[in-house]
Scaffold this motif. Structure first.
Motif, mmCIF file in Angstrom:
data_model
loop_
_atom_site.group_PDB
_atom_site.id
_atom_site.type_symbol
_atom_site.label_atom_id
_atom_site.label_comp_id
_atom_site.label_asym_id
_atom_site.label_seq_id
_atom_site.Cartn_x
_atom_site.Cartn_y
_atom_site.Cartn_z
ATOM 1 N N VAL A 207 0.486 -1.053 -0.201
ATOM 2 C CA VAL A 207 -0.376 0.285 -0.461
ATOM 3 C C VAL A 207 0.529 1.170 0.253
ATOM 4 N N CYS A 208 2.008 1.441 0.810
ATOM 5 C CA CYS A 208 2.586 2.248 0.920
ATOM 6 C C CYS A 208 3.324 2.653 -0.538
ATOM 7 N N PHE A 209 3.499 1.914 -1.276
ATOM 8 C CA PHE A 209 4.671 1.530 -2.200
ATOM 9 C C PHE A 209 3.774 2.451 -3.130
ATOM 10 N N THR A 210 3.046 1.963 -3.701
ATOM 11 C CA THR A 210 1.755 2.013 -4.697
ATOM 12 C C THR A 210 1.273 3.354 -4.710
ATOM 13 N N TYR A 211 0.456 3.808 -3.200
ATOM 14 C CA TYR A 211 -0.172 5.484 -3.427
ATOM 15 C C TYR A 211 1.070 6.211 -3.149
ATOM 16 N N ILE A 217 3.726 10.496 -8.840
ATOM 17 C CA ILE A 217 2.744 10.335 -10.674
ATOM 18 C C ILE A 217 2.194 11.601 -10.660
ATOM 19 N N CYS A 218 1.051 12.037 -10.025
ATOM 20 C CA CYS A 218 0.106 12.888 -10.243
ATOM 21 C C CYS A 218 0.803 14.101 -10.519
ATOM 22 N N GLN A 219 1.922 14.514 -8.899
ATOM 23 C CA GLN A 219 1.855 15.240 -9.151
ATOM 24 C C GLN A 219 2.930 16.097 -9.884
ATOM 25 N N GLN A 220 3.082 15.072 -10.591
ATOM 26 C CA GLN A 220 4.491 14.869 -11.886
ATOM 27 C C GLN A 220 3.886 15.463 -13.091
ATOM 28 N N HIS A 221 2.555 14.966 -13.159
ATOM 29 C CA HIS A 221 1.652 15.383 -14.535
ATOM 30 C C HIS A 221 0.773 17.187 -14.196
ATOM 31 N N ARG A 249 -8.794 10.858 -8.366
ATOM 32 C CA ARG A 249 -9.950 11.661 -7.023
ATOM 33 C C ARG A 249 -10.486 10.115 -6.774
ATOM 34 N N TYR A 250 -10.523 9.075 -7.754
ATOM 35 C CA TYR A 250 -11.051 7.522 -6.828
ATOM 36 C C TYR A 250 -10.435 7.217 -6.194
ATOM 37 N N ALA A 251 -8.659 7.149 -6.351
ATOM 38 C CA ALA A 251 -7.399 7.026 -5.952
ATOM 39 C C ALA A 251 -7.566 7.247 -4.466
ATOM 40 N N MET A 252 -8.020 8.535 -4.189
ATOM 41 C CA MET A 252 -7.290 9.694 -3.291
ATOM 42 C C MET A 252 -9.264 8.701 -2.312
ATOM 43 N N VAL A 253 -10.506 8.562 -3.004
ATOM 44 C CA VAL A 253 -11.267 6.960 -2.218
ATOM 45 C C VAL A 253 -10.627 6.601 -1.400
ATOM 46 N N LEU A 254 -9.597 5.754 -2.383
ATOM 47 C CA LEU A 254 -9.233 4.446 -1.882
ATOM 48 C C LEU A 254 -8.367 4.613 -0.798
ATOM 49 N N PHE A 255 -7.426 5.444 -1.138
ATOM 50 C CA PHE A 255 -6.451 5.731 -0.179
ATOM 51 C C PHE A 255 -7.198 6.420 1.144
ATOM 52 N N ARG A 256 -7.805 7.230 1.225
ATOM 53 C CA ARG A 256 -8.571 6.789 2.343
ATOM 54 C C ARG A 256 -9.297 5.560 3.671
ATOM 55 N N ILE A 257 -9.806 5.325 2.337
ATOM 56 C CA ILE A 257 -10.303 3.789 3.102
ATOM 57 C C ILE A 257 -9.115 3.307 4.202
ATOM 58 N N THR A 258 -8.173 2.952 2.970
ATOM 59 C CA THR A 258 -6.879 2.283 3.190
ATOM 60 C C THR A 258 -6.129 2.988 4.206
ATOM 61 N N SER A 259 -6.474 4.351 4.607
ATOM 62 C CA SER A 259 -5.535 5.251 5.978
ATOM 63 C C SER A 259 -6.049 4.530 7.779
ATOM 64 N N VAL A 260 -8.214 4.640 6.721
ATOM 65 C CA VAL A 260 -8.331 4.613 8.203
ATOM 66 C C VAL A 260 -8.284 2.785 8.389
ATOM 67 N N PHE A 261 -8.105 2.202 7.416
ATOM 68 C CA PHE A 261 -8.131 0.559 7.951
ATOM 69 C C PHE A 261 -6.717 0.282 9.092
ATOM 70 N N TYR A 262 -5.700 1.017 8.242
ATOM 71 C CA TYR A 262 -4.419 0.851 9.427
ATOM 72 C C TYR A 262 -4.172 1.759 10.538
ATOM 73 N N CYS A 299 -16.554 1.340 8.607
ATOM 74 C CA CYS A 299 -16.349 2.750 8.479
ATOM 75 C C CYS A 299 -15.832 2.909 6.817
ATOM 76 N N ASN A 300 -15.478 1.440 6.300
ATOM 77 C CA ASN A 300 -15.183 1.270 5.188
ATOM 78 C C ASN A 300 -16.351 2.021 4.342
ATOM 79 N N CYS A 301 -17.443 1.458 4.439
ATOM 80 C CA CYS A 301 -18.222 1.312 3.678
ATOM 81 C C CYS A 301 -18.801 3.299 4.214
ATOM 82 N N LEU A 302 -19.095 3.345 5.126
ATOM 83 C CA LEU A 302 -19.240 4.822 5.616
ATOM 84 C C LEU A 302 -18.480 5.990 4.719
ATOM 85 N N ILE A 303 -16.942 5.512 4.699
ATOM 86 C CA ILE A 303 -15.937 6.603 4.258
ATOM 87 C C ILE A 303 -16.282 6.552 2.603
ATOM 88 N N TYR A 304 -16.809 5.423 1.775
ATOM 89 C CA TYR A 304 -16.990 4.961 0.911
ATOM 90 C C TYR A 304 -17.958 6.221 0.560
#
Length: 343
Positions: A207-211, A217-221, A249-262, A299-304
């Motif tokens: 998760v740390c490597f991919t996100y 990459i998004c900041q570079q673009h 934007r979609y990655a941010m949603v998934l990143f929030r879910i992942t962050s709250v999970f950990y 929390c997963n469904c709430l954030i989503y």
């Protein structure tokens, strides 16, 4: 006579919190309230997510929806399995073998949360491939490979905790509502190291490597587009700042879910490591860290639902469908009066 008194004294249930015990109902009121509350939230929340996925076709356009749905079904089963400790505290499992029931419940919860953790890691890999290999994404991520990956997640999660049945440590559940679980089922440093090395660490590092790379990459673009715009001015057909990285934007949603999970799982994993090493052990910490981690299933469904616009549209569609069904079941005179009020 003394033996009967001793027997009566052993009847009161085992309470980890040591507060909220009711002699009238002979149960741990506070523990029952917390577990039942979380059980209802988890089941209802994930049922809504499942129904919304069926009502919102846009949510199924992303291949990540397969992993999200897998995680949702796993979280739903976590909620269903939480009925077991509730029934135990309410004295409805007296005929069952406490040792076997405890092992099965601990194994089930551990496997289901492992599926959630592995699904989130696969989601991050999927978004990483979509952003770094956009031209080859459809050839790399095929429906067949997707199904195989989900099958492997379930098999791997089931196998990795299986040694706990043969006496090699505790799989990870620590919110013990059965006395045997807390008093006799001990963690093992070797088994804990095994779980961390083969599950927790790989999932967290992935998760740390991919996100990390996705946002780099998004900041570079975005930076390249801003530099080009500053040098040559706005160009016709040039993507805006929000379109520079369409998956961000979609990655941010998934990143929030992942962050709250950990974030919710970090206290539990920390306690798991400390208890296994024999450094710290406390019933209150055991209960709170475990059920804090389990609360992530809601929390997963709430954030989503709060973060994803397509999900919100699907939720509105589901609500309007339910309202229409309610209206259709009303007597004609009630429906007419209701419509007159709206006019």
């Amino acid at each position: 006579m003394n033996s009967s008194l001793d027997l009566n004294q052993s009847i009161p249930p085992f309470c980890l919190l040591d507060v909220g015990y009711s002699q009238i109902h002979n149960t741990c009121i506070l523990e029952v309230a917390i577990i039942l509350f979380l059980t209802v939230l988890i089941i209802c929340g994930n049922m809504v997510v499942i129904f919304v996925f069926h009502c919102a076709p846009l949510l199924n356009h992303h291949t990540t929806s397969s992993f999200i749905k897998t995680m949702t079904y796993a979280d739903l089963l976590v909620g269903v399995s939480c009925v077991v400790p509730s029934l135990s505290l309410l004295h409805h499992l007296k005929g069952l073998d406490e040792k076997l029931t405890c092992k099965i419940f601990g194994y089930m919860v551990s496997v289901l949360k492992s599926v959630s953790m592995a699904s989130l890691a696969c989601v991050s890999v999927d978004r990483y491939i979509a952003i770094t290999r956009p031209l080859y994404y459809t050839t790399l991520v095929t429906p067949c490979r997707l199904r195989a990956c989900i099958t492997l997640i379930w098999l791997y999660s089931g196998l990795i905790f299986l040694p706990s049945f043969f006496g090699w440590g505790k799989p990870g559940y620590h919110g013990d509502i059965m006395e045997w679980c807390a008093a006799s089922w001990r963690t093992s440093p070797s088994f804990t190291s095994f779980i961390v090395a083969l599950l927790y660490a790989p999932a967290a590092l992935t998760v740390c490597f991919t996100y990390g790379n996705i946002f780099r990459i998004c900041q570079q673009h975005t930076r390249e587009i801003n530099e080009r715009r500053a040098r040559f001015g706005p160009q016709e057909g040039e993507p805006g700042e929000g379109q520079a990285c369409p998956d961000k934007r979609y990655a941010m949603v998934l990143f929030r879910i992942t962050s709250v999970f950990y974030i919710l799982w970090l206290p539990y994993i920390t306690y798991f490591l400390l208890e296994s090493a024999g450094i710290y052990r406390h019933p209150l910490a055991s209960f709170l860290t475990t059920w804090l981690a389990i609360s992530n299933s809601f929390c997963n469904c709430l954030i989503y639902s709060l973060s994803n616009s397509a999900f919100r549209k699907g939720l509105k569609r589901l609500c309007s469908f339910c309202l229409r069904r309610v209206e259709s079941k009303k007597p004609p005179e009630v429906s007419a009066a209701h419509s007159t009020c709206h006019v």
